[in-house]
Design an enzyme around this catalytic site. Sequence first.
Site, short mmCIF file in Angstrom:
data_model
loop_
_atom_site.label_atom_id
_atom_site.label_comp_id
_atom_site.label_asym_id
_atom_site.label_seq_id
_atom_site.Cartn_x
_atom_site.Cartn_y
_atom_site.Cartn_z
CE LYS A 114 109.46 72.76 46.92
NZ LYS A 114 109.05 71.41 47.40
CB ALA B 290 103.36 69.47 46.04
#
Length: 252
Positions: A90, A178
């Site tokens: 990531k 997020a």
Amino acid sequence: MPAMKQKPARAVPRALRATKTAPVSATPGASHAIDLGRTARRLREGQDFWALIRALKLRVLPNTAGCHSVKEAVTTAQMAREIFATNWIKLEVIGEADTLQPDVFGLVEAARILSEDGFAVFPYMTEDLVVAERLVEAGCRVLMPWGAPIGSGKGLNNLFGLRALRAHFPDIPLVVDAGIGLPSHAAAAMELGYDAVLLNTAVAKAGDPVAMAQAFAGAVEAGRAAYLAGPMEARDMAAPSTPVLGRPVLAR
């Protein structure tokens, strides 16, 4: 002190139960947080935690969290590949401290370097269509736009942008990464046709992480089912749902 020693022992199994509850295929890990100079005691604690993660039999997704430059992110990714024996990464290249907004220029550059080095890059990005195109050209096969700033819990700040991204990239796996704070946020992302959500704080900071993980699991499944079912289109004006055929007409 005894109380401080006991707290991690309770917290780790609790987190483990929460992770088992969620419908996940990978467990995010902030590899950038590894401190090579930690004491032997901290190393042993880290090994114990890593043993718990391995017991889940899930593929780990290391993270370049906290990296602010291309060099830092690339180096961290290479370390993570050696430590965790995976080419998944990531990719975060942070450009602004208050919002933790990604540096999209550095992100594209780092993605290209890592893709050429054999990594499968999962880029943390904004919902910008041009940035998304550049990342795909750089070798990314997954795109991970934010819903809102990391840890904010605000949900999906730009529904139009996220919907446009899905429409422009119908064959690219999209993951909202997020800003997810509630199960309803996760359901909304899945209803847009996104393939997954990536979250941490919403579960980790919940009063009951296990119960919250279960709530998110149900929300993700419900949102995906709703998308596949083909939701009705929204209207600005009312539309009667009761048929008028056969209604008696009273003569005056």
